[in-house]
Motif scaffolding. Structure first.
Motif, PDB file in Angstrom:
ATOM      1  N   VAL A 171      -4.454  -1.544   6.195  1.00 56.11           N
ATOM      2  CA  VAL A 171      -5.682  -2.147   6.732  1.00 56.11           C
ATOM      3  C   VAL A 171      -6.125  -3.316   5.861  1.00 56.11           C
ATOM      4  N   THR A 172      -5.997  -3.177   4.572  1.00 52.77           N
ATOM      5  CA  THR A 172      -6.431  -4.253   3.674  1.00 52.77           C
ATOM      6  C   THR A 172      -5.640  -5.537   3.920  1.00 52.77           C
ATOM      7  N   ASP A 173      -4.332  -5.399   4.191  1.00 53.92           N
ATOM      8  CA  ASP A 173      -3.524  -6.584   4.484  1.00 53.92           C
ATOM      9  C   ASP A 173      -3.932  -7.224   5.812  1.00 53.92           C
ATOM     10  N   ALA A 197       5.150   0.785   6.101  1.00 57.64           N
ATOM     11  CA  ALA A 197       4.239  -0.357   6.174  1.00 57.64           C
ATOM     12  C   ALA A 197       4.863  -1.536   6.898  1.00 57.64           C
ATOM     13  N   GLN A 198       6.160  -1.497   7.094  1.00 55.08           N
ATOM     14  CA  GLN A 198       6.835  -2.542   7.856  1.00 55.08           C
ATOM     15  C   GLN A 198       6.427  -2.494   9.324  1.00 55.08           C
ATOM     16  N   PRO A 226       0.235   4.588   6.156  1.00 49.17           N
ATOM     17  CA  PRO A 226       1.323   3.942   5.410  1.00 49.17           C
ATOM     18  C   PRO A 226       1.303   4.279   3.923  1.00 49.17           C
ATOM     19  N   THR A 227       0.096   4.561   3.369  1.00 52.94           N
ATOM     20  CA  THR A 227       0.027   4.903   1.941  1.00 52.94           C
ATOM     21  C   THR A 227       0.775   6.191   1.642  1.00 52.94           C
ATOM     22  N   LEU A 228       0.653   7.178   2.529  1.00 52.73           N
ATOM     23  CA  LEU A 228       1.333   8.461   2.342  1.00 52.73           C
ATOM     24  C   LEU A 228       2.786   8.420   2.810  1.00 52.73           C
ATOM     25  N   PHE A 253     -11.688   5.855  11.272  1.00 51.83           N
ATOM     26  CA  PHE A 253     -10.450   5.333  11.844  1.00 51.83           C
ATOM     27  C   PHE A 253      -9.724   4.430  10.852  1.00 51.83           C
ATOM     28  N   LEU A 254     -10.465   3.562  10.160  1.00 53.19           N
ATOM     29  CA  LEU A 254      -9.853   2.645   9.197  1.00 53.19           C
ATOM     30  C   LEU A 254      -9.270   3.395   7.995  1.00 53.19           C
ATOM     31  N   VAL A 255      -9.976   4.445   7.572  1.00 47.41           N
ATOM     32  CA  VAL A 255      -9.470   5.238   6.444  1.00 47.41           C
ATOM     33  C   VAL A 255      -8.163   5.923   6.822  1.00 47.41           C
TER      34      VAL A 255
END
Length: 255
Positions: free
Chosen positions: A35-37, A29-30, A22-24, A14-16
């Motif tokens: 997840v890292t943030d 990301a707004q 948002p990476t793709l 799920f986390l991946v």
């Protein structure tokens, strides 16, 4: 161990997926932060004493509301469940009051108690009460007829009847009701803080939303999810311990 590994694998997957969306560029990301943030913000919140104070306020209102609802539901549900006339007389009223959304009562609670914790407690108690009350009624009424006749033939007193006949039948229903009520009470505790404005996690979520802080908003939502998971695990543990003798728990352990 297999269940733990499967659960950890599902959470990791799920986390991946969350990180990849948002990476793709599938979602900006707004609106869906990385997840890292979110994890970084969580670590910051865990080091903030104000966060733990607000968390404590939320859990305090949750615990008080759940406790009051449970005591009232057990006492009233036992009386109603033991008297067939009361069960029939209150059935329509219960079916009318139980589906009323607790959130719809927030304006009334605010009108009565103002912007205070008592207003939130009204909502929490109302929502959690029905979860336990209905289960208690069913549990008390589910006493085996043969066992009841046997107890009567042996001349058991009312106290012995409640201790050795009603309580063992009621306990599985009560634990189910408690587990459901604990989750509902947590949901309403946070919702009431968001709407009423009492200090707590719900208020922090609303402030993050109004400030456009998506990372902080998702971090707090993750906290509420972790709280729900923890509450469920604790009550599942209590349920398994208190019902170790019951066939449902023994069959589950055998599987």
């Amino acid at each position: 161990m297999r269940k733990v590994l499967l659960g950890a694998a599902g959470l990791l997957g799920f986390l991946v997926v969350w990180q990849l969306i948002p990476t793709l560029g599938l979602i900006s990301a707004q609106y869906l932060p990385y997840v890292t943030d979110v994890v970084a913000r969580l670590l910051e919140e865990f080091r903030d004493l104000a966060f733990w104070r607000r968390l404590g306020l939320t859990m305090t209102s949750w615990a008080i509301g759940l406790g009051v609802a449970t005591l009232g539901a057990v006492a009233l549900g036992t009386v109603v469940g033991l008297v067939p006339f009361l069960r029939r007389a209150t059935h329509t009223m219960v079916e009318f009051l139980r589906p009323i959304p607790s959130v719809a009562l927030i304006p009334l609670a605010v009108l009565m108690f103002g912007l205070q914790m008592r207003a939130a407690l009204v909502i929490i108690v109302y929502a959690a009460f029905w979860q336990v009350f209905v289960q208690v009624i069913y549990g008390v009424a589910d006493v085996d007829t043969v066992a009841r006749d046997t107890a009567r033939s042996f001349g058991l007193t009312r106290r012995e009847h409640l201790t050795y006949l009603v309580l063992p039948t009621l306990l599985p229903y009560l634990m189910t009701g408690l587990r459901l009520a604990a989750a509902v009470a947590l949901i309403l505790a946070i919702t009431a803080e968001m709407v009423i404005g009492n200090p707590g996690l719900g208020r922090m979520i609303e402030l993050s939303r109004s400030a456009g802080d998506a990372v902080g908003l998702y971090a707090l939502v993750v906290v509420t999810g972790l709280l729900g998971l923890l509450v469920n695990l604790v009550f599942r543990f209590i349920e398994r311990r208190s019902l170790a003798w019951h066939q449902s728990v023994r069959a589950e352990e055998a599987l």
